[in-house]
Design a protein around this motif. Structure first.
Motif, PDB file in Angstrom:
ATOM      1  N   PRO A  45       0.640  -1.166   0.053  1.00  9.17           N
ATOM      2  CA  PRO A  45       0.003  -0.139   0.049  1.00  9.17           C
ATOM      3  C   PRO A  45       0.855   1.362   0.168  1.00  9.17           C
ATOM      4  O   PRO A  45       0.260   2.420   0.197  1.00  9.17           O
ATOM      5  N   THR A  46       2.014   1.248  -0.005  1.00  7.66           N
ATOM      6  CA  THR A  46       3.119   2.321  -0.096  1.00  7.66           C
ATOM      7  C   THR A  46       2.702   3.402  -1.058  1.00  7.66           C
ATOM      8  O   THR A  46       2.614   4.593  -0.655  1.00  7.66           O
ATOM      9  N   TYR A  47       2.589   2.862  -2.406  1.00 11.78           N
ATOM     10  CA  TYR A  47       2.275   4.058  -3.321  1.00 11.78           C
ATOM     11  C   TYR A  47       0.942   4.804  -3.102  1.00 11.78           C
ATOM     12  O   TYR A  47       0.897   5.914  -3.279  1.00 11.78           O
ATOM     13  N   THR A  48       0.004   4.081  -2.765  1.00  8.53           N
ATOM     14  CA  THR A  48      -1.384   4.693  -2.561  1.00  8.53           C
ATOM     15  C   THR A  48      -1.392   5.623  -1.287  1.00  8.53           C
ATOM     16  O   THR A  48      -1.977   6.544  -1.336  1.00  8.53           O
ATOM     17  N   MET A  49      -0.621   5.193  -0.290  1.00 15.07           N
ATOM     18  CA  MET A  49      -0.208   6.052   0.818  1.00 15.07           C
ATOM     19  C   MET A  49       0.539   7.254   0.669  1.00 15.07           C
ATOM     20  O   MET A  49       0.250   8.276   1.540  1.00 15.07           O
ATOM     21  N   GLN A  50       1.247   7.375  -0.544  1.00 17.74           N
ATOM     22  CA  GLN A  50       1.920   8.722  -0.815  1.00 17.74           C
ATOM     23  C   GLN A  50       1.067   9.792  -1.100  1.00 17.74           C
ATOM     24  O   GLN A  50       1.026  10.935  -0.805  1.00 17.74           O
ATOM     25  N   ASN A  51      -0.155   9.233  -1.674  1.00 17.74           N
ATOM     26  CA  ASN A  51      -1.065  10.380  -2.101  1.00 17.74           C
ATOM     27  C   ASN A  51      -2.339  10.558  -1.447  1.00 17.74           C
ATOM     28  O   ASN A  51      -2.749  11.543  -1.362  1.00 17.74           O
ATOM     29  N   LEU A  52      -2.809   9.628  -0.545  1.00 17.57           N
ATOM     30  CA  LEU A  52      -3.970   9.559  -0.017  1.00 17.57           C
ATOM     31  C   LEU A  52      -3.655   8.931   1.408  1.00 17.57           C
ATOM     32  O   LEU A  52      -2.982   7.996   1.573  1.00 17.57           O
ATOM     33  N   TRP A  53      -4.690   9.553   2.327  1.00 19.24           N
ATOM     34  CA  TRP A  53      -4.732   8.720   3.651  1.00 19.24           C
ATOM     35  C   TRP A  53      -5.671   7.454   3.694  1.00 19.24           C
ATOM     36  O   TRP A  53      -6.785   7.591   3.060  1.00 19.24           O
ATOM     37  N   LEU A  54      -5.181   6.306   4.130  1.00 19.01           N
ATOM     38  CA  LEU A  54      -5.908   5.314   3.991  1.00 19.01           C
ATOM     39  C   LEU A  54      -6.831   5.377   5.351  1.00 19.01           C
ATOM     40  O   LEU A  54      -6.389   5.830   6.345  1.00 19.01           O
ATOM     41  N   PRO A  55      -7.920   5.035   5.323  1.00 17.96           N
ATOM     42  CA  PRO A  55      -8.927   4.862   6.470  1.00 17.96           C
ATOM     43  C   PRO A  55      -8.385   3.736   7.626  1.00 17.96           C
ATOM     44  O   PRO A  55      -7.640   2.761   7.284  1.00 17.96           O
ATOM     45  N   GLU A  56      -8.550   4.099   8.810  1.00 19.60           N
ATOM     46  CA  GLU A  56      -7.964   3.256  10.035  1.00 19.60           C
ATOM     47  C   GLU A  56      -8.725   1.842   9.924  1.00 19.60           C
ATOM     48  O   GLU A  56      -7.720   0.885   9.882  1.00 19.60           O
ATOM     49  N   GLY A  57      -9.718   1.462   9.359  1.00 19.62           N
ATOM     50  CA  GLY A  57     -10.064   0.164   9.108  1.00 19.62           C
ATOM     51  C   GLY A  57      -9.522  -0.335   7.851  1.00 19.62           C
ATOM     52  O   GLY A  57      -8.979  -1.678   8.187  1.00 19.62           O
ATOM     53  N   THR A  58      -8.901   0.020   6.934  1.00 17.68           N
ATOM     54  CA  THR A  58      -8.388  -0.566   6.002  1.00 17.68           C
ATOM     55  C   THR A  58      -6.838  -0.783   6.399  1.00 17.68           C
ATOM     56  O   THR A  58      -6.220  -1.845   6.274  1.00 17.68           O
ATOM     57  N   TYR A  59      -6.129   0.161   7.042  1.00 16.58           N
ATOM     58  CA  TYR A  59      -4.914  -0.107   7.484  1.00 16.58           C
ATOM     59  C   TYR A  59      -4.693  -1.255   8.615  1.00 16.58           C
ATOM     60  O   TYR A  59      -3.892  -2.014   8.653  1.00 16.58           O
ATOM     61  N   GLY A  60      -6.004  -1.207   9.547  1.00 15.49           N
ATOM     62  CA  GLY A  60      -5.956  -2.219  10.485  1.00 15.49           C
ATOM     63  C   GLY A  60      -6.371  -3.711   9.932  1.00 15.49           C
ATOM     64  O   GLY A  60      -5.536  -4.570  10.254  1.00 15.49           O
ATOM     65  N   LYS A  61      -6.980  -3.660   9.065  1.00 17.66           N
ATOM     66  CA  LYS A  61      -7.060  -4.882   8.153  1.00 17.66           C
ATOM     67  C   LYS A  61      -6.127  -5.403   7.384  1.00 17.66           C
ATOM     68  O   LYS A  61      -5.351  -6.715   7.732  1.00 17.66           O
ATOM     69  N   ILE A  62      -5.034  -4.702   6.876  1.00 21.79           N
ATOM     70  CA  ILE A  62      -3.717  -4.955   6.471  1.00 21.79           C
ATOM     71  C   ILE A  62      -2.763  -5.573   7.452  1.00 21.79           C
ATOM     72  O   ILE A  62      -2.152  -6.445   7.312  1.00 21.79           O
ATOM     73  N   ASP A  63      -2.807  -4.677   8.606  1.00 19.99           N
ATOM     74  CA  ASP A  63      -1.927  -5.044   9.591  1.00 19.99           C
ATOM     75  C   ASP A  63      -2.356  -6.532  10.267  1.00 19.99           C
ATOM     76  O   ASP A  63      -1.248  -7.098  10.389  1.00 19.99           O
ATOM     77  N   SER A  64      -3.737  -6.738  10.268  1.00 19.05           N
ATOM     78  CA  SER A  64      -3.883  -7.934  10.954  1.00 19.05           C
ATOM     79  C   SER A  64      -3.597  -9.076  10.110  1.00 19.05           C
ATOM     80  O   SER A  64      -3.397 -10.229  10.448  1.00 19.05           O
ATOM     81  N   TYR A  65      -3.778  -8.873   8.699  1.00 22.64           N
ATOM     82  CA  TYR A  65      -3.378  -9.996   7.772  1.00 22.64           C
ATOM     83  C   TYR A  65      -1.804 -10.106   7.804  1.00 22.64           C
ATOM     84  O   TYR A  65      -1.513 -11.368   7.727  1.00 22.64           O
TER      85      TYR A  65
END
Length: 69
Positions: A45-65
């Protein structure tokens, strides 16, 4: 335009889950699994995070995976 929602970033979560399915866990050592998960999955998700803020739920789901792998 409008509010950023978790559904807008579902493609990132899908990329991560598709990578996890392809990897054979029993062919890697414990250290190899941790290194692979941290380096590859955290970079998705690094490229997308350079331009936009990810919602907490999305980042939390990625971290849990990543932690669950």
């Amino acid at each position: 335009t409008g509010r950023v929602k978790k559904a807008h970033f579902a493609f990132i979560v899908h990329k991560i889950t598709s990578k996890l399915v392809g990897w054979k866990i029993n062919l890697l050592s414990r250290v190899g699994i941790i290194t692979l998960a941290k380096s590859v999955l955290a970079a998705v998700p690094t490229y997308t995070m350079q331009n936009l803020w990810l919602p907490e739920g999305t980042y939390g789901k990625i971290d849990s995976y990543i932690r669950g792998f």
